[in-house]
Design an enzyme around this catalytic site. Structure first.
Site, PDB file in Angstrom:
ATOM      1  N   SER A   1      29.361  37.918  38.171  1.00 41.86           N
ATOM      2  CA  SER A   1      30.215  37.702  39.349  1.00 41.86           C
ATOM      3  C   SER A   1      29.849  36.477  40.172  1.00 41.86           C
ATOM      4  O   SER A   1      30.592  36.117  41.098  1.00 41.86           O
ATOM      5  CB  SER A   1      30.208  38.954  40.236  1.00 41.86           C
ATOM      6  OG  SER A   1      30.988  39.964  39.651  1.00 41.86           O
TER       7      SER A   1
ATOM      8  N   LYS B   1      32.617  33.995  40.386  1.00 45.84           N
ATOM      9  CA  LYS B   1      33.695  34.102  41.379  1.00 45.84           C
ATOM     10  C   LYS B   1      33.678  32.952  42.371  1.00 45.84           C
ATOM     11  O   LYS B   1      34.736  32.495  42.823  1.00 45.84           O
ATOM     12  CB  LYS B   1      33.602  35.437  42.115  1.00 45.84           C
ATOM     13  CG  LYS B   1      33.990  36.653  41.274  1.00 45.84           C
ATOM     14  CD  LYS B   1      33.828  37.941  42.057  1.00 45.84           C
ATOM     15  CE  LYS B   1      34.424  39.138  41.333  1.00 45.84           C
ATOM     16  NZ  LYS B   1      33.737  39.463  40.063  1.00 45.84           N
TER      17      LYS B   1
ATOM     18  N   TYR C   1      36.258  46.120  45.504  1.00 46.48           N
ATOM     19  CA  TYR C   1      35.736  45.045  44.672  1.00 46.48           C
ATOM     20  C   TYR C   1      36.291  45.165  43.260  1.00 46.48           C
ATOM     21  O   TYR C   1      36.279  46.250  42.682  1.00 46.48           O
ATOM     22  CB  TYR C   1      34.209  45.127  44.649  1.00 46.48           C
ATOM     23  CG  TYR C   1      33.543  43.943  44.000  1.00 46.48           C
ATOM     24  CD1 TYR C   1      33.695  42.672  44.535  1.00 46.48           C
ATOM     25  CD2 TYR C   1      32.754  44.104  42.864  1.00 46.48           C
ATOM     26  CE1 TYR C   1      33.078  41.584  43.944  1.00 46.48           C
ATOM     27  CE2 TYR C   1      32.129  43.020  42.280  1.00 46.48           C
ATOM     28  CZ  TYR C   1      32.294  41.764  42.826  1.00 46.48           C
ATOM     29  OH  TYR C   1      31.685  40.682  42.224  1.00 46.48           O
TER      30      TYR C   1
END
Length: 399
Positions: free
Chosen positions: A59, A62, A170
């Protein structure tokens, strides 16, 4: 060696992680710290971890996709308030899943609110990770799980959990953002980032799964899995979440030499205009959640059983929001200044950019599961050391 660094050396010996990479700098350049500890894997004959070893970002990808999205906004290709339904019709067609009835049939309703670009970027579109939500996992099992999860259509197309803009969860919003960027620019996410993020900063060693070079594969650290007895074992490559990915997943698909990734954090900290204009950077770091979504994220972060899977320290005493690129503090924290942006990666990586206090930091390791308590203590130790050095005017090993 400082007592702080001795604790990291001991953590490697104690099996907290196979190795760790630490980087930090402040705006003035007086703090310019980089240090590496440990090995590439749990093998007895493992090679030492290097500052430029390749790590799976998960992640932490991101942030890169969010920067690319903000560039598209800056260039007039899209706005944060654009209804993106026509750009991603397979997601737009999804209903909202509310649960299951007495006959175990899914309770679904048609979505009413628009899915705005900003909703995807701030995890307030209703998307989530099916593997993290039992209700979604049950739904996908009922309708038949895809044989492989190598594409967006197979991995990320399933119902929303709530009306866009009304809650926080999330999930896959940044992956969908990546697909929108590809549609707007006519380039793969890798091609777009190579031209608009990596080349301007002299970066060549950040690649999405389908583009990872043979050289990078050889230099990659193994992911270690903590098993029930507390020991770490090497996770087979085929068991990682990106294995077999055929597309660029903007939410989790990156691999990087962290010295390259750190250049991106530095650029954001310095607001040097190489990635975003000053006005775009200000928008990037601003809170963007609606009132109900902001209430939801703070309720979630206050639940230990949920927040425990997030990497890094998020004290309940601080109010949080979400910027374009990560979680943001709406007030001063114990260490971090108001407006600090931070986030992480599943193998217990963590980054932050504190523009109020003029410092950024990066912690890299490769340990599952996310939110590992032992690793979390070392992340907190590192962050505290960085702020102590900033306040004390100390420096460190040069990058």
């Amino acid at each position: 060696m400082s007592s702080f660094e001795e604790k990291f050396e001991q953590a490697v010996k104690d099996g907290v992680f196979p190795g760790a990479i630490l980087m930090a700098r402040d705006v003035s350049g007086k703090l310019d710290y980089a240090k590496v500890f440990g090995s590439l894997s749990m093998d007895k004959d493992a090679q030492p971890l290097q500052l430029d070893s390749i790590l799976f970002l998960a992640s932490m990808t991101k942030l890169l996709t969010s920067i690319a999205a903000m560039q598209c906004v800056e260039r007039g290709l899209i706005s944060l308030d654009t209804d993106v339904g026509d750009l991603i019709p397979s997601l737009a067609a999804q209903p909202i899943l509310h649960g299951f009835d007495a006959n175990d049939k899914p309770i679904l309703s048609k979505r009413k609110n628009a899915i705005k670009f900003v909703h995807l970027l701030t995890h307030s579109a209703g998307t989530s990770y099916d593997k993290m939500v039992p209700m979604l996992e049950k739904y996908r099992t009922q309708i038949g799980q895809p044989e492989n999860r190598a594409t967006m259509e197979n991995k990320c197309v399933y119902p929303l959990l709530f009306e866009p803009g009304t809650h926080w969860s999330y999930g896959t919003g940044t992956d969908w953002t990546g697909k929108i960027i590809e549609l707007l620019t006519g380039k793969t996410l890798q091609q777009y980032m190579d031209e608009n993020i990596f080349t301007p900063l002299g970066i060549s060693r950040i690649q999405f799964t389908p583009y990872v070079t043979e050289e990078m594969k050889v230099q990659a650290a193994s992911i270690a899995l903590r098993i029930p007895d507390g020991k770490l074992v090497n996770l087979p490559r085929s068991k990682n979440i990106d294995f077999g990915d055929l597309e660029c997943f903007g939410g989790h698909g990156g691999y990087a030499d962290l010295t390259n990734y750190f250049k991106i954090l530095e650029s954001l900290l310095l607001d040097d205009g190489k990635l975003l204009s000053p006005s775009s950077t200000a928008i990037f770091f601003s809170p963007h959640l609606s009132t109900p979504s902001r209430k939801a994220i703070n309720t979630i972060f206050a639940q230990p059983e949920i927040s425990a899977v997030f990497v890094g320290s998020f004290p309940e005493s601080v109010e949080y929001d979400w910027g374009i690129g990560g979680v943001v503090l709406r007030e001063n924290g114990e260490k971090r200044g108001k407006g600090t942006m931070a986030w992480s990666g599943m193998p217990n990586l963590f980054w932050w950019v504190d523009r109020e206090k003029g410092v950024c930091g990066l912690f890299g390791t490769q340990v599952y599961p996310p939110g590992d308590g032992k690793v979390g203590e070392m992340i907190d130790l590192f962050e505290r050391e960085v702020y102590e050095r900033v306040e004390g005017g100390g420096g460190g090993a040069k990058l």
